[in-house]
Write an enzyme that holds these catalytic residues in place. Structure first.
Site, mmCIF file in Angstrom:
data_model
loop_
_atom_site.group_PDB
_atom_site.id
_atom_site.type_symbol
_atom_site.label_atom_id
_atom_site.label_comp_id
_atom_site.label_asym_id
_atom_site.label_seq_id
_atom_site.Cartn_x
_atom_site.Cartn_y
_atom_site.Cartn_z
ATOM 1 C CB CYS A 140 -12.342 -4.356 4.192
ATOM 2 S SG CYS A 140 -13.666 -3.308 3.635
ATOM 3 C CG HIS A 148 -3.785 -5.754 -3.238
ATOM 4 N ND1 HIS A 148 -3.552 -4.421 -3.559
ATOM 5 C CD2 HIS A 148 -4.431 -5.741 -2.048
ATOM 6 C CE1 HIS A 148 -4.032 -3.656 -2.599
ATOM 7 N NE2 HIS A 148 -4.573 -4.417 -1.677
ATOM 8 C CE1 TYR A 190 -10.837 0.916 -2.983
ATOM 9 C CE2 TYR A 190 -11.579 -1.361 -3.055
ATOM 10 C CZ TYR A 190 -10.907 -0.335 -2.412
ATOM 11 O OH TYR A 190 -10.289 -0.565 -1.209
ATOM 12 C CG HIS A 195 -5.740 -7.518 2.042
ATOM 13 N ND1 HIS A 195 -5.698 -6.610 3.077
ATOM 14 C CD2 HIS A 195 -5.716 -6.799 0.903
ATOM 15 C CE1 HIS A 195 -5.649 -5.387 2.577
ATOM 16 N NE2 HIS A 195 -5.657 -5.476 1.259
ATOM 17 C CD GLU A 227 -11.714 -5.282 10.325
ATOM 18 O OE1 GLU A 227 -12.673 -4.486 10.433
ATOM 19 O OE2 GLU A 227 -11.006 -5.358 9.317
ATOM 20 C CD1 TRP A 269 -14.810 -0.473 1.073
ATOM 21 C CD2 TRP A 269 -13.044 0.895 0.993
ATOM 22 N NE1 TRP A 269 -14.333 -0.346 2.349
ATOM 23 C CE2 TRP A 269 -13.244 0.484 2.328
ATOM 24 C CE3 TRP A 269 -11.976 1.738 0.698
ATOM 25 C CZ2 TRP A 269 -12.424 0.913 3.369
ATOM 26 C CZ3 TRP A 269 -11.160 2.158 1.735
ATOM 27 C CH2 TRP A 269 -11.387 1.753 3.051
ATOM 28 C CD GLU A 285 -8.200 -3.393 -1.367
ATOM 29 O OE1 GLU A 285 -7.361 -3.500 -0.471
ATOM 30 O OE2 GLU A 285 -9.423 -3.246 -1.142
ATOM 31 C CG HIS A 338 -1.959 -1.107 1.128
ATOM 32 N ND1 HIS A 338 -1.808 -2.304 1.777
ATOM 33 C CD2 HIS A 338 -3.138 -1.188 0.470
ATOM 34 C CE1 HIS A 338 -2.842 -3.080 1.523
ATOM 35 N NE2 HIS A 338 -3.668 -2.423 0.724
ATOM 36 C CD GLU A 375 -6.522 -0.056 0.206
ATOM 37 O OE1 GLU A 375 -6.198 -0.976 -0.582
ATOM 38 O OE2 GLU A 375 -6.432 -0.172 1.430
#
Length: 179
Positions: free
Chosen positions: A72, A37, A109, A74, A92, A166, A121, A30, A119
């Site tokens: 969100c 990614h 986006y 990864h 989270e 996003w 992604e 980032h 970002e």
């Protein structure tokens, strides 16, 4: 499957067609020129049909303090996508998820934070339900709220600057039926 420490610090790099082309360390990917990614977003609903939104911790590198979708993350290299979503829900929000399904598998986006960090992604969007109340991780989330989807859509339309880019884009794409 046991995932190594290296995997926990990696993101999956993809090409424009969404094919994996490698991995990179999360703390280096980032930047001002972030490569495409793989990520994911999830909207969690309660038994009243309300959607959970969260406010990002002020410690977050990008979009700190901004309201966003439930969570969100990864996926890790070699990790099943559904397992990745469930892992992040626990990390989270301390939530177990029910009825997990992908609602926008090809969402993509690119957005630039006020700090200049990008970002970029391919970010499949999930919908899930839960019967529990969040137990937030303060490193990730500073507050949360349950809201009606129509109120969320209006707020994102009327004040998009108050939300993650996003989420605003996802809400436009999904419409009122999925998020």
């Amino acid at each position: 499957m046991s995932l190594s420490t290296l995997q926990h610090d990696s993101v999956i790099l993809v090409d424009d067609a969404g094919r994996q082309i490698g991995t990179a360390q999360k703390n280096t990917v980032h930047t001002l020129d972030t490569p495409l990614h793989l990520a994911f977003s999830c909207y969690v609903f309660n038994s009243h049909g309300q959607v959970l939104i969260t406010r990002r911790s002020l410690a977050k590198t990008t979009w700190p303090g901004v309201w966003t979708n439930s969570f969100c993350g990864h996926p890790l290299p070699g990790e099943d996508p559904d397992d990745a979503v469930r892992r992040r829900a626990q990390l989270e929000l301390g939530l177990d998820l029910d009825q997990l399904k992908v609602v926008a598998p090809q969402f993509r986006y690119r957005a630039t934070d006020a700090s200049g960090i990008v970002e970029n992604e391919l970010c499949p969007v999930y919908r899930a339900t839960t019967t529990a109340e969040p137990r937030v991780n303060p490193d990730e989330v500073m507050e949360f709220a349950w809201t009606d989807t129509s109120a969320l859509h209006r707020a994102a339309r009327d004040a998009p600057w108050a939300f993650s880019p996003w989420m605003v884009l996802q809400l436009r794409e999904l419409g009122a039926h999925d998020a």
